[in-house]
Design an enzyme around this catalytic site. Sequence first.
Site, PDB file in Angstrom:
ATOM      1  N   TYR A 228       0.849  -1.206   0.000  1.00  0.00           N
ATOM      2  CA  TYR A 228       0.000   0.000   0.000  1.00  0.00           C
ATOM      3  C   TYR A 228       0.879   1.249   0.000  1.00  0.00           C
ATOM      4  O   TYR A 228       0.729   2.141  -0.852  1.00  0.00           O
ATOM      5  CB  TYR A 228      -0.921  -0.014   1.234  1.00  0.00           C
ATOM      6  CG  TYR A 228      -1.604   1.311   1.488  1.00  0.00           C
ATOM      7  CD1 TYR A 228      -2.516   1.830   0.563  1.00  0.00           C
ATOM      8  CD2 TYR A 228      -1.325   2.053   2.641  1.00  0.00           C
ATOM      9  CE1 TYR A 228      -3.138   3.054   0.790  1.00  0.00           C
ATOM     10  CE2 TYR A 228      -1.950   3.264   2.869  1.00  0.00           C
ATOM     11  CZ  TYR A 228      -2.853   3.770   1.946  1.00  0.00           C
ATOM     12  OH  TYR A 228      -3.450   4.980   2.168  1.00  0.00           O
TER      13      TYR A 228
HETATM   14  N1  LIG Z   1      -8.535   7.415   5.958  1.00  0.00           N
HETATM   15  C1  LIG Z   1      -7.246   7.499   6.258  1.00  0.00           C
HETATM   16  O1  LIG Z   1      -6.861   7.453   7.424  1.00  0.00           O
HETATM   17  C2  LIG Z   1      -6.216   7.666   5.173  1.00  0.00           C
HETATM   18  C3  LIG Z   1      -4.869   7.806   5.574  1.00  0.00           C
HETATM   19  C4  LIG Z   1      -3.909   7.976   4.583  1.00  0.00           C
HETATM   20  C5  LIG Z   1      -4.264   8.038   3.252  1.00  0.00           C
HETATM   21  N2  LIG Z   1      -5.574   7.879   2.894  1.00  0.00           N
HETATM   22  C6  LIG Z   1      -5.892   7.950   1.469  1.00  0.00           C
HETATM   23  O2  LIG Z   1      -6.936   8.886   1.301  1.00  0.00           O
HETATM   24  C7  LIG Z   1      -7.754   8.502   0.200  1.00  0.00           C
HETATM   25  C8  LIG Z   1      -9.199   8.405   0.638  1.00  0.00           C
HETATM   26  O3  LIG Z   1      -9.280   7.425   1.681  1.00  0.00           O
HETATM   27  P1  LIG Z   1     -10.618   7.092   2.455  1.00  0.00           P
HETATM   28  O4  LIG Z   1     -10.263   6.859   3.879  1.00  0.00           O
HETATM   29  O5  LIG Z   1     -11.659   8.082   2.108  1.00  0.00           O
HETATM   30  O6  LIG Z   1     -10.939   5.651   1.818  1.00  0.00           O
HETATM   31  P2  LIG Z   1     -12.277   5.086   1.143  1.00  0.00           P
HETATM   32  O7  LIG Z   1     -11.989   3.665   0.840  1.00  0.00           O
HETATM   33  O8  LIG Z   1     -13.451   5.397   2.002  1.00  0.00           O
HETATM   34  O9  LIG Z   1     -12.380   5.932  -0.183  1.00  0.00           O
HETATM   35  C9  LIG Z   1     -11.794   5.562  -1.412  1.00  0.00           C
HETATM   36  C10 LIG Z   1     -12.876   5.513  -2.458  1.00  0.00           C
HETATM   37  O10 LIG Z   1     -12.271   5.192  -3.703  1.00  0.00           O
HETATM   38  C11 LIG Z   1     -13.069   4.264  -4.384  1.00  0.00           C
HETATM   39  N3  LIG Z   1     -12.203   3.465  -5.253  1.00  0.00           N
HETATM   40  C12 LIG Z   1     -11.238   2.595  -4.866  1.00  0.00           C
HETATM   41  N4  LIG Z   1     -10.664   2.018  -5.934  1.00  0.00           N
HETATM   42  C13 LIG Z   1     -11.298   2.542  -7.026  1.00  0.00           C
HETATM   43  C14 LIG Z   1     -11.163   2.345  -8.414  1.00  0.00           C
HETATM   44  N5  LIG Z   1     -10.275   1.475  -8.905  1.00  0.00           N
HETATM   45  N6  LIG Z   1     -11.970   3.034  -9.245  1.00  0.00           N
HETATM   46  C15 LIG Z   1     -12.880   3.915  -8.762  1.00  0.00           C
HETATM   47  N7  LIG Z   1     -13.056   4.143  -7.443  1.00  0.00           N
HETATM   48  C16 LIG Z   1     -12.266   3.461  -6.596  1.00  0.00           C
HETATM   49  C17 LIG Z   1     -13.724   3.409  -3.316  1.00  0.00           C
HETATM   50  O11 LIG Z   1     -14.953   2.841  -3.751  1.00  0.00           O
HETATM   51  C18 LIG Z   1     -13.926   4.408  -2.178  1.00  0.00           C
HETATM   52  O12 LIG Z   1     -15.231   4.946  -2.175  1.00  0.00           O
HETATM   53  C19 LIG Z   1      -7.170   7.195  -0.318  1.00  0.00           C
HETATM   54  O13 LIG Z   1      -6.310   7.498  -1.390  1.00  0.00           O
HETATM   55  C20 LIG Z   1      -6.386   6.672   0.850  1.00  0.00           C
HETATM   56  O14 LIG Z   1      -5.348   5.815   0.440  1.00  0.00           O
HETATM   57  C21 LIG Z   1      -6.555   7.704   3.831  1.00  0.00           C
END
Ligand SMILES: NC(=O)c1ccc[n+]([C@@H]2O[C@H](COP(=O)([O-])OP(=O)(O)OC[C@H]3O[C@@H](n4cnc5c(N)ncnc54)[C@H](O)[C@@H]3O)[C@@H](O)[C@H]2O)c1
Length: 339
Positions: free
Chosen positions: A154
Amino acid sequence: MSHPVLVTGSAGFIGFHTTLRLLERGETVVGIDNLNSYYDPALKQARLDQLLVHPSYRHHTLDLADASGVAAVFAEHHPKRIVHLGAQAGVRYSLEAPGTYVSSNVTGFLSIIEGARAAGCEHLVYASTSSAYGANGKLPFAPSDGANHPLTLYAATKIANEAMAHSYAHLFGIPLTGLRFFTVYGPWGRPDMALFKFTRAILKDEPIDVYGEGRMSRDFTYVDDIVTGIVAALDQPATVNPAWDATAPDPSTSGVAPWRILNLGAGQPVPLMRYIEVLEEKLGRKAKLNLMPMQEGDVVNTEADVSATLAAIGYAPSTPVEEGVGRFVDWYCNFYREN
Ligand SMILES: NC(=O)c1ccc[n+]([C@@H]2O[C@H](COP(=O)([O-])OP(=O)(O)OC[C@H]3O[C@@H](n4cnc5c(N)ncnc54)[C@H](O)[C@@H]3O)[C@@H](O)[C@H]2O)c1
C-alpha cells in the site's frame, strides 16, 4: 462558467466530505467512484445519495483503471482542478490483495494524470499517506526527510504516485501536490478502521482487538481538518522551488517541476489507549480489551510535522480527539440507530 472540480473516490470517506465542502462553497463537482465492495457498499451509496441531491454534483460510477472511461470523463467535463482520493486504502489488506493496489493505485493514478495532461490541468492534489514513512523512525515525520523504506505494498503504491507525479509535473508542467494523510477519523468513517470497529464492538459488548498491546500512538486527524487542508492546498497550486539545490535535493519540493509533498496530520500524537478511553467516555461504556501483538507492516508511532504545511498553505488543524471522537459517536449512533 468556471470549470468543475473532479473528485475521485467521492463516495469514499474523505472524498465525500471534500465534495460536500466544495459544493457548499459553490463549486460544480464531477465525482468518480466505482463503489467497490472493499467495505459495505451500502455506506458508500448512502454517502453518494447525500451528494446526488445537490444540483451541482455529477457522478460517474467508473473504475479508475479504465483509462478510456476516465479519458471520456475528462473529455466531457474539462476539469482544470482535480482532487484525487480514489484508491485502494488500508495497510493490512495489501498483504492479502496486492493486485488490487497496483490496479487502483498505480494504473488508476496513471489514468488520472493522463487525463490531467489532456485537460490542461491547473492543479492536481492527490492523497498519499503517513505509511510512506515506513521504517523511518525519526519523529515527527517530515516530508523533507524523504520516504524510501515502505513496509507494505500500500505504502509502496503511494510512494510510486509521488514519483509518477514528479515526472508529469516536470515533463508537462502540471502542478501536483501530494498530501500525506495521518489516520483520518470522523463521521461517515471507514468500517475497516479502528474507531469504527471499536465502536461497533463496544456497543455489542464484544471485545476489541488492540494491536501492539496498546503501546502505540497515532497522529489521529479529524476529517474536517483534512478537508480544510485539501481545499487550501487545491487553492494554492504547487510551484517550482527556486531555492532547491540539485546537489542536496530536498525530497519534498523540486527545482525542476511544480511539485511538492505536504503532511496533513493533527501534529499531536495520541496514545491508542487514550483514544480508547475517550471513546469509552463518549459511549458511556467500558471496552473489553483483547491485547494483541503488533501486526505485520504496522508502525509503532506516527507523528506529523506540519510546520511546512502551515508555511505553504496556512494549514492549522484544530480538532482535539475529545471533540472529534464525540462527533463520530453521534453520527454512528444516529446512522446505525444502535443507541
Ligand atoms: N482514511 C485514512 O486514514 C487515510 C490515511 C492515509 C491516506 N488515505 C488515502 O486517502 C484517500 C481516501 O481514503 P478514504 O479513507 O476516504 O478511503 P475510502 O476507501 O473510504 O475511499 C476511497 C474511495 O475510492 C473508491 N475506489 C477505490 N478504488 C477505485 C477504483 N479502482 N476506481 C474507482 N473508485 C475506486 C472506493 O470505492 C472508495 O469509495 C485514499 O487514497 C487513501 O489511500 C486515507
